[in-house]
Design a protein around this motif. Sequence first.
Motif, PDB file in Angstrom:
ATOM      1  N   MET A  88       0.839  -1.173   0.000  1.00  0.00           N
ATOM      2  CA  MET A  88       0.000   0.000   0.000  1.00  0.00           C
ATOM      3  C   MET A  88       0.892   1.246   0.000  1.00  0.00           C
ATOM      4  SD  MET A  88      -2.878   0.945   2.770  1.00  0.00           S
ATOM      5  CE  MET A  88      -4.344   1.639   2.126  1.00  0.00           C
ATOM      6  N   ALA A  89       0.614   2.178  -0.866  1.00  0.00           N
ATOM      7  CA  ALA A  89       1.417   3.398  -0.976  1.00  0.00           C
ATOM      8  C   ALA A  89       1.158   4.286   0.229  1.00  0.00           C
ATOM      9  CB  ALA A  89       1.078   4.139  -2.254  1.00  0.00           C
ATOM     10  N   SER A  90       2.242   4.812   0.787  1.00  0.00           N
ATOM     11  CA  SER A  90       2.087   5.695   1.935  1.00  0.00           C
ATOM     12  C   SER A  90       1.920   7.138   1.465  1.00  0.00           C
ATOM     13  CB  SER A  90       3.297   5.566   2.860  1.00  0.00           C
ATOM     14  OG  SER A  90       4.462   5.966   2.183  1.00  0.00           O
ATOM     15  N   SER A  91       1.362   7.924   2.330  1.00  0.00           N
ATOM     16  CA  SER A  91       1.100   9.323   2.030  1.00  0.00           C
ATOM     17  C   SER A  91       2.404  10.116   2.008  1.00  0.00           C
ATOM     18  CB  SER A  91       0.167   9.886   3.096  1.00  0.00           C
ATOM     19  OG  SER A  91       0.107  11.274   3.023  1.00  0.00           O
ATOM     20  N   LEU A  92       2.395  11.229   1.290  1.00  0.00           N
ATOM     21  CA  LEU A  92       3.543  12.121   1.266  1.00  0.00           C
ATOM     22  C   LEU A  92       3.845  12.622   2.669  1.00  0.00           C
ATOM     23  CD1 LEU A  92       5.607  13.889  -0.315  1.00  0.00           C
ATOM     24  CD2 LEU A  92       3.821  15.615  -0.436  1.00  0.00           C
ATOM     25  N   PHE A  93       2.813  12.795   3.487  1.00  0.00           N
ATOM     26  CA  PHE A  93       2.982  13.303   4.841  1.00  0.00           C
ATOM     27  C   PHE A  93       3.640  12.290   5.764  1.00  0.00           C
ATOM     28  CE2 PHE A  93      -0.760  15.506   3.096  1.00  0.00           C
ATOM     29  CZ  PHE A  93      -0.231  16.780   3.053  1.00  0.00           C
ATOM     30  N   GLU A  94       3.670  11.023   5.365  1.00  0.00           N
ATOM     31  CA  GLU A  94       4.278   9.979   6.182  1.00  0.00           C
ATOM     32  C   GLU A  94       5.712   9.691   5.773  1.00  0.00           C
ATOM     33  OE1 GLU A  94       1.638   6.707   5.654  1.00  0.00           O
ATOM     34  OE2 GLU A  94       0.026   7.638   6.790  1.00  0.00           O
ATOM     35  N   LYS A  95       6.166  10.262   4.670  1.00  0.00           N
ATOM     36  CA  LYS A  95       7.508  10.007   4.176  1.00  0.00           C
ATOM     37  C   LYS A  95       8.529  10.847   4.924  1.00  0.00           C
ATOM     38  CE  LYS A  95       6.187   8.747  -0.483  1.00  0.00           C
ATOM     39  NZ  LYS A  95       6.591   7.407  -0.657  1.00  0.00           N
ATOM     40  N   SER A  96       9.735  10.333   4.970  1.00  0.00           N
ATOM     41  CA  SER A  96      10.838  11.063   5.582  1.00  0.00           C
ATOM     42  C   SER A  96      11.900  11.267   4.506  1.00  0.00           C
ATOM     43  CB  SER A  96      11.405  10.264   6.760  1.00  0.00           C
ATOM     44  OG  SER A  96      12.490  10.946   7.313  1.00  0.00           O
ATOM     45  N   ILE A  97      11.926  12.459   3.929  1.00  0.00           N
ATOM     46  CA  ILE A  97      12.883  12.787   2.884  1.00  0.00           C
ATOM     47  C   ILE A  97      13.855  13.819   3.442  1.00  0.00           C
ATOM     48  CG2 ILE A  97      13.186  13.763   0.574  1.00  0.00           C
ATOM     49  CD1 ILE A  97      10.372  12.796  -0.094  1.00  0.00           C
ATOM     50  N   SER A  98      15.118  13.557   3.293  1.00  0.00           N
ATOM     51  CA  SER A  98      16.150  14.469   3.766  1.00  0.00           C
ATOM     52  C   SER A  98      16.035  15.810   3.045  1.00  0.00           C
ATOM     53  CB  SER A  98      17.517  13.845   3.494  1.00  0.00           C
ATOM     54  OG  SER A  98      18.531  14.801   3.528  1.00  0.00           O
ATOM     55  N   PRO A  99      16.231  16.921   3.761  1.00  0.00           N
ATOM     56  CA  PRO A  99      16.192  18.236   3.108  1.00  0.00           C
ATOM     57  C   PRO A  99      17.250  18.366   2.004  1.00  0.00           C
ATOM     58  CG  PRO A  99      16.153  18.492   5.479  1.00  0.00           C
ATOM     59  CD  PRO A  99      16.394  17.045   5.204  1.00  0.00           C
TER      60      PRO A  99
END
Length: 149
Positions: free
Chosen positions: A1-12
């Motif tokens: 299941m694809a997770s929401s953009l708000f749940e992702k942790s992307i380095s600045p």
Amino acid sequence: MASSLFEKSISPIRLAIMVFLSASGISLLAFLVGWMGITEMDVLFPWSIATAFMLLYAIINSVLSLNADSFGKYWGQSIYSYMALAVLNGLVAWGLSGISIGEAGSYKFIYLVVTFGFLVFLSLVNFMKRIVQFAEKEEWSQPKPRKKK
């Protein structure tokens, strides 16, 4: 299941690289289209792209900061990444347009406004996150009964 953009942790840093590559790609493509004579491009178009993508970075980075484990570390990486993005986007815009930021009219002011906006966005998100954390820690009970006069 694809997770929401708000749940992702992307380095600045990673986000800044993606935004820089996107802005540079669009600016270069517009330059080539203008150079080939397909359509006429405004000479300040690279500056528009640079500032638009800086604003995009500011908004996305602020939203993604909600998932940061250590906000202090995330804040530092965000600030340094933003500064590098602003400089690199400015260099690409200057290189493609041949016009410096000082000669680009209102883009000097827009750079300042977007930078100030970025700091405000990041601060507001951090403030909201702290309020939610405080509210989650508080024990909520029934309202205290008042004495009738």
